[in-house]
Design an enzyme around this catalytic site. Structure first.
Site, mmCIF file in Angstrom:
data_model
loop_
_atom_site.group_PDB
_atom_site.id
_atom_site.type_symbol
_atom_site.label_atom_id
_atom_site.label_comp_id
_atom_site.label_asym_id
_atom_site.label_seq_id
_atom_site.Cartn_x
_atom_site.Cartn_y
_atom_site.Cartn_z
ATOM 1 N N CYS A 1 71.635 35.780 48.029
ATOM 2 C CA CYS A 1 72.639 36.591 47.345
ATOM 3 C C CYS A 1 73.416 36.232 46.255
ATOM 4 O O CYS A 1 73.626 36.248 45.271
ATOM 5 C CB CYS A 1 73.169 37.550 48.411
ATOM 6 S SG CYS A 1 74.570 38.743 47.713
ATOM 7 N N GLU B 1 65.720 40.424 47.352
ATOM 8 C CA GLU B 1 66.614 40.283 46.291
ATOM 9 C C GLU B 1 65.491 40.949 44.965
ATOM 10 O O GLU B 1 65.842 41.562 44.126
ATOM 11 C CB GLU B 1 67.042 38.879 45.642
ATOM 12 C CG GLU B 1 68.219 38.496 46.569
ATOM 13 C CD GLU B 1 69.639 39.299 46.041
ATOM 14 O OE1 GLU B 1 69.578 39.625 44.889
ATOM 15 O OE2 GLU B 1 70.277 39.386 46.947
HETATM 16 C C1 LIG Z 1 71.596 43.114 45.875
HETATM 17 C C2 LIG Z 1 72.502 42.045 45.571
HETATM 18 N N1 LIG Z 1 72.405 40.789 45.975
HETATM 19 C C3 LIG Z 1 73.532 39.723 45.464
HETATM 20 C C4 LIG Z 1 74.841 40.249 45.080
HETATM 21 C C5 LIG Z 1 76.022 39.252 44.769
HETATM 22 N N2 LIG Z 1 76.918 39.324 45.778
HETATM 23 C C6 LIG Z 1 74.979 41.431 44.835
HETATM 24 N N3 LIG Z 1 76.068 41.997 44.488
HETATM 25 N N4 LIG Z 1 73.876 42.448 45.029
#
Ligand SMILES: Cc1ncc(CN)c(N)n1
Length: 224
Positions: free
Chosen positions: A135, A207
Site C-alpha cells: 500500500c 491493490e
Molecule cells: C487502496 C490504497 N492503497 C494504498 C494507499 C496509500 N496509503 C491508499 N490510500 N489506498
C-alpha cells in the site's frame, strides 16, 4: 540482497501491471473520468479507516518503544494528513464527512481491508508490515512516476493527489515500513520469508483489484 529488494524484484511484473492500470495512467494524463475519481475517493476513505487500524495493532504488538512510537506516528499521519486530502476532495465533490463515513464499502474494499486486518490481528509484526507495505510503497512509486509527467502535478483535480503521494513526507513513511521489514526479516528462515512473500503478494494483488474496482465503479451485482 535485503528481503524488500527481493520482493520488489520477484514481483516486478505484477507490480508494473498495477502501475499500468488505466485508472493510474489516465490520472497521469489528466483524462480520468471525474466520477471514477469521486468513487475512488469515497472507497479509499473507507479503506484508510481500516488501514489506519493496522498501525494501532502494530503499536500494540511492537517489541520496543521506538517502533511503537513510529506506528503511532503513522496512525496520526494516515488519519490527519492522508485522510485530510480525501476530506478536502469530498468537499469539492459536495460529499459531507458524515456521508463519507457512512458510505457502503464495495466488495473489494471489504475483502482487502478484512484480509489486512485478519493478518494484522492474527500474525506477527513482520506479517502485519508485509500486509501493509504494498500500500505505502506502491503509492510512493505511483506518486513519483506521475509527478515526473510534465504538468501532471499541476492538474486542477489530480495534481493535489499526485503531490501528496510524491511528497518526501509520504516517501519517508513508506521507507520506514521497508526498513522495518528488512530489520525484522534479517536472518529469518526461508519458510518464514515465504509466508511473508505470500502476504505481500496478496495485498499487491488487492491493490490492482482496488484500482479496477474504482475504474469500473464496481459494487455488488444487485443493489437493494
Ligand atoms: C487502496 C490504497 N492503497 C494504498 C494507499 C496509500 N496509503 C491508499 N490510500 N489506498
Amino acid at each position: 540482497m535485503k528481503f524488500s529488494g527481493k520482493l520488489h524484484t520477484t514481483l516486478q511484473p505484477i507490480w508494473r501491471n498495477n502501475h499500468n492500470h488505466p485508472f493510474v495512467v489516465e490520472m497521469g494524463k489528466g483524462s480520468l473520468d471525474k466520477e471514477k475519481f469521486r468513487f475512488f475517493m469515497v472507497q479509499d476513505y473507507l479503506y484508510l479507516i481500516e488501514y489506519a487500524k493496522l498501525f494501532a495493532i502494530g503499536a500494540t504488538k511492537s517489541q520496543d518503544v521506538k517502533t511503537m512510537g513510529q506506528f503511532a506516528k503513522l496512525l496520526d499521519a494516515t488519519m490527519n494528513e492522508e485522510m485530510a486530502l480525501h476530506r478536502q476532495y469530498a468537499e469539492r465533490f459536495g460529499v459531507s464527512e458524515k456521508e463519507l463515513e457512512e458510505a457502503s464499502p464495495s466488495p473489494v474494499t471489504l475483502a482487502y481491508t478484512h484480509y489486512m486486518l485478519h493478518v494484522g490481528q492474527s500474525g506477527s509484526v513482520s506479517e502485519l508490515v508485509a500486509a501493509l507495505l504494498p500500500c505505502a510503497w506502491s503509492y510512493r512509486e505511483i506518486g513519483r512516476e506521475l509527478a515526473a509527467i510534465p504538468g501532471a502535478a499541476d492538474h486542477p483535480l489530480y495534481g493535489e493527489w499526485i503531490r501528496m503521494y510524491s511528497s518526501d513526507e509520504f516517501g519517508q513513511t513508506a521507507q520506514w515500513c521497508i526498513d522495518l521489514l528488512d530489520e525484522l526479516t534479517a536472518g529469518k528462515p526461508e519458510n518464514e520469508l515465504a509466508k511473508l512473500e505470500e502476504i505481500f503478494l496478496t495485498t499487491t494483488r488487492f491493490e490492482y483489484l482496488f484500482w479496477d474496482m474504482a475504474y469500473h465503479k464496481t459494487m455488488w451485482p444487485v443493489s437493494e
